[in-house]
Design an enzyme around this catalytic site. Structure first.
Site, PDB file in Angstrom:
ATOM      1  CE1 TYR A 124      -9.257 -79.156 -10.632  1.00 16.64           C
ATOM      2  CE2 TYR A 124     -11.070 -80.634 -11.124  1.00 16.64           C
ATOM      3  CZ  TYR A 124      -9.718 -80.392 -11.028  1.00 16.64           C
ATOM      4  OH  TYR A 124      -8.819 -81.389 -11.326  1.00 16.64           O
TER       5      TYR A 124
ATOM      6  NE  ARG B  77     -18.094 -90.137 -10.842  1.00 11.52           N
ATOM      7  CZ  ARG B  77     -16.900 -89.593 -10.592  1.00 11.52           C
ATOM      8  NH1 ARG B  77     -16.259 -89.877  -9.446  1.00 11.52           N
ATOM      9  NH2 ARG B  77     -16.357 -88.754 -11.457  1.00 11.52           N
TER      10      ARG B  77
ATOM     11  CG  LEU C 229       1.506 -83.028 -13.080  1.00  5.69           C
ATOM     12  CD1 LEU C 229       2.021 -84.131 -12.150  1.00  5.69           C
ATOM     13  CD2 LEU C 229       0.527 -83.597 -14.086  1.00  5.69           C
TER      14      LEU C 229
ATOM     15  CG  LEU D  23      -0.997 -86.794 -11.325  1.00 11.30           C
ATOM     16  CD1 LEU D  23      -1.387 -88.250 -11.538  1.00 11.30           C
ATOM     17  CD2 LEU D  23      -1.845 -85.873 -12.203  1.00 11.30           C
TER      18      LEU D  23
ATOM     19  CE  LYS E 251      -7.244 -79.365 -13.750  1.00  8.09           C
ATOM     20  NZ  LYS E 251      -5.778 -79.307 -13.864  1.00  8.09           N
TER      21      LYS E 251
ATOM     22  CG  HIS F 199     -14.540 -82.981 -12.104  1.00 10.55           C
ATOM     23  ND1 HIS F 199     -15.707 -83.640 -11.785  1.00 10.55           N
ATOM     24  CD2 HIS F 199     -13.569 -83.567 -11.342  1.00 10.55           C
ATOM     25  CE1 HIS F 199     -15.467 -84.564 -10.865  1.00 10.55           C
ATOM     26  NE2 HIS F 199     -14.179 -84.539 -10.580  1.00 10.55           N
TER      27      HIS F 199
ATOM     28  CB  ILE G 262      -6.869 -75.127  -6.932  1.00 11.36           C
ATOM     29  CG1 ILE G 262      -6.041 -73.950  -6.378  1.00 11.36           C
ATOM     30  CG2 ILE G 262      -7.958 -75.525  -5.954  1.00 11.36           C
ATOM     31  CD1 ILE G 262      -6.827 -72.681  -6.210  1.00 11.36           C
TER      32      ILE G 262
END
Length: 279
Positions: free
Chosen positions: A144, A182, A76, A21, A148, A118, A79
């Protein structure tokens, strides 16, 4: 329209700077006039013309040294897929707290935090014509995703308790091109990723906000209100690649089923993609 002003074309620090990213957005931000200080545990072969600090986000002393005098921190590091709770909690949750606390300690006024679709992955895919607000409640689909959601909660805390300006970006599917059906709804192009982070840095409204990180996809079911509020105007549309996808682009039957049910797709399945340090 919300007024925006760039962070004085000033010095910003970016954690996880050796990741994919970061490689998308660093050149864009440098072209926009930002001086980018890169922080990671190892410097890549191409330093992208930036100054590098080699440090762990757990090393609070090094973070405070690196952050001093910066106008903003872009966080950023972490994992990027599912892993054990111990790894996720240590790196993604404790690491974010470490970054925010170091920023607070040296007076960095702004933080842009990489969240994820997510964090709300078990949210059902909306009916045609409906959109999901930027701050749709957290429904994480993995450890994960939980991490977030915690990143967002920490950002909210540091905004409300310490007066920091915090923007959390719920990044969806960031790939060079859409990889499956998707992603015709969830794709974030590399160029739009640059525009997204530039807008988050430029916004001067202050406080705390959550914004979807998605391109201007014809099939998108994400609200654009949060993006507009910070001056994010995506330009790319996944539909341009729709005819290039193979007929079975939705993937295996399990993946296709989950892609149709939940915005987090196959990450909501009993066997979500796992992080591998060898990958």
């Amino acid at each position: 329209m919300t007024e925006t002003t760039h962070v004085a074309r000033g010095r910003i620090v970016l954690t996880g700077a050796a990741g994919s990213l970061a490689r998308d957005i660093i050149p864009y931000l440098r072209d926009r006039g930002y001086e980018v200080l890169c922080l990671d545990q190892a410097e890549p072969a191409d330093p992208m013309g930036c100054e590098w600090v080699i440090a762990s986000i757990q090393d609070r002393d090094r973070l405070r040294e690196a952050f001093a005098g910066c106008a903003a921190v872009v966080h950023l590091a972490g994992i990027p897929l599912e892993a054990s709770w111990e790894e996720i909690a240590r790196t993604n949750i404790d690491g974010t707290e470490s970054v925010l606390e170091a920023a607070r300690a040296v007076g960095v006024p702004k933080a842009v935090l990489a969240s994820s679709i997510h964090a709300a992955g078990f949210t059902p895919v909306p009916h045609r014509g409906e959109t999901l607000p930027d701050d749709v409640p957290a429904r994480p689909n993995t450890f994960y995703g939980v991490s977030k959601a915690a990143v967002e909660a920490l950002g909210s805390l540091y905004a409300d308790r310490h007066g920091m300006d915090v923007v959390c970006l719920r990044i969806a599917s960031r790939f060079s091109t859409p990889q499956n059906e998707r992603m015709l709804s969830t794709w974030l192009s590399p160029a739009d990723a640059g525009r997204l982070f530039d807008a988050a840095l430029s916004n001067a409204a202050g406080g705390f906000r959550i914004v979807w990180g998605v391109s201007r996809n014809t099939r998108s079911y994400f609200s654009r209100e949060g993006g507009r509020s910070i001056g994010f105007h995506p330009e790319d549309d996944a539909e341009a690649y729709a005819h290039d996808l193979p007929a079975d682009a939705a993937g295996a039957a399990q993946g296709s089923e989950w892609d149709q049910r939940c915005i987090g797709g196959v990450f909501c399945s009993p066997e979500p993609p796992m992080f591998s340090r060898q990958a």
